[in-house]
Design an enzyme around this catalytic site. Structure first.
Site, PDB file in Angstrom:
ATOM      1  N   GLU A   1      -7.428  -1.921  -1.886  1.00  0.00           N
ATOM      2  CA  GLU A   1      -6.510  -1.142  -1.187  1.00  0.00           C
ATOM      3  C   GLU A   1      -6.318  -0.041  -1.909  1.00  0.00           C
ATOM      4  O   GLU A   1      -5.793   1.631  -1.652  1.00  0.00           O
ATOM      5  CB  GLU A   1      -5.969  -2.088  -0.269  1.00  0.00           C
ATOM      6  CG  GLU A   1      -6.797  -2.897   1.002  1.00  0.00           C
ATOM      7  CD  GLU A   1      -6.468  -3.755   1.489  1.00  0.00           C
ATOM      8  OE1 GLU A   1      -6.587  -4.320   2.501  1.00  0.00           O
ATOM      9  OE2 GLU A   1      -4.817  -3.986   1.234  1.00  0.00           O
TER      10      GLU A   1
ATOM     11  N   ASN B   1       1.306  -1.546   0.424  1.00  0.00           N
ATOM     12  CA  ASN B   1       0.620  -0.628   0.051  1.00  0.00           C
ATOM     13  C   ASN B   1       0.966   0.727  -0.049  1.00  0.00           C
ATOM     14  O   ASN B   1       0.641   2.091  -0.429  1.00  0.00           O
ATOM     15  CB  ASN B   1      -1.023   0.046   0.936  1.00  0.00           C
ATOM     16  CG  ASN B   1      -2.367  -1.023   0.748  1.00  0.00           C
ATOM     17  OD1 ASN B   1      -2.922  -0.399   0.001  1.00  0.00           O
ATOM     18  ND2 ASN B   1      -2.169  -2.459   1.822  1.00  0.00           N
TER      19      ASN B   1
ATOM     20  N   HIS C   1      -8.343  -0.319   6.847  1.00  0.00           N
ATOM     21  CA  HIS C   1      -8.794  -1.301   6.924  1.00  0.00           C
ATOM     22  C   HIS C   1      -9.526  -2.399   5.886  1.00  0.00           C
ATOM     23  O   HIS C   1     -10.549  -2.010   5.782  1.00  0.00           O
ATOM     24  CB  HIS C   1      -9.594  -1.052   7.951  1.00  0.00           C
ATOM     25  CG  HIS C   1      -9.960  -1.966   9.112  1.00  0.00           C
ATOM     26  ND1 HIS C   1      -9.307  -3.319   9.223  1.00  0.00           N
ATOM     27  CD2 HIS C   1     -11.834  -2.663   9.517  1.00  0.00           C
ATOM     28  CE1 HIS C   1      -9.736  -3.684  10.419  1.00  0.00           C
ATOM     29  NE2 HIS C   1     -11.523  -3.531  10.333  1.00  0.00           N
TER      30      HIS C   1
END
Length: 204
Positions: free
Chosen positions: A184, A15, A115
């Site tokens: 994500e 990420n 999350h």
């Protein structure tokens, strides 16, 4: 004035890489001025170094070994980040350490977290595994990803962006993980830009 971003990681940094890629394409709305890891061997540190981003390692174990508390660790980390980097935004991108108010209160409204679950569902660790187990048990047909503001209550802060992800018939855990990670990687840079531009919902 370019907005400054500090990213906190604990692992491979996929990420983080999405944020670096967005920055290199002028799609992030700010500049990553520091990457902090609480694991010395996190591959995300290599990703940061490859992009010429300064890095720092701060481990809780060093504090425990010295007889210091989790709050001491959080307070010192906050002081280091605030005094040396003065970030406009702190991004938790796979940061596997629950931050106490000793850290959060220093940057209230300026910390966001990624999350892999929908708001109000599967708070805390192992959210993907738990979603898959519920799917296999027949009690879940979808999960999701959210980026939210960080407050002391884990994964309870106000959502900034949310994307629902279906659980598909025949999915393996790896299939679901891959679908979640793909979301994500596009939702996190988008949320960062939204917050830094002032167009995100308030943290309150």
């Amino acid at each position: 004035m370019t907005k400054q971003i500090v990213v906190l990681i604990s692992g491979s940094g996929s990420n983080l890489q999405a944020l670096i890629d967005a920055q290199q394409q002028d799609c992030l709305g700010g500049h990553i001025s520091l990457v902090v890891s609480n694991k010395k061997n996190a591959y995300g540190l290599t990703r940061a170094a490859n992009a010429d981003i300064p890095t720092a390692v701060r481990t809780l174990k060093e504090y425990r070994d010295a007889g210091k508390s989790r709050e001491d660790f959080d307070r010192d980390l906050a002081e280091f980040i605030a005094s040396d980097y003065a970030p406009d935004l702190i991004v938790l991108a796979g940061w596997m350490h629950i931050l106490s108010p000793a850290f959060i209160d220093r940057f209230r409204g300026r910390i966001i977290n990624l999350h892999p679950a929908l708001p109000g569902e599967l708070d805390g660790a192992h959210a993907i595994d738990r979603a898959y187990d519920e799917f296999k048990a027949g009690s879940r047909s979808r999960t999701g990803v959210m980026v939210h503001y960080v407050i002391p209550e884990v994964d309870k802060g106000a959502p900034i962006l949310v994307e629902e992800i279906p659980c598909k018939e025949g999915d393996s855990l790896e299939d679901l993980e891959n679908r979640i990670h793909a979301v994500e990687h596009h939702i996190l840079p988008k949320a960062v830009k939204l917050v830094l531009s002032g167009n995100a919902k308030s943290a309150e």
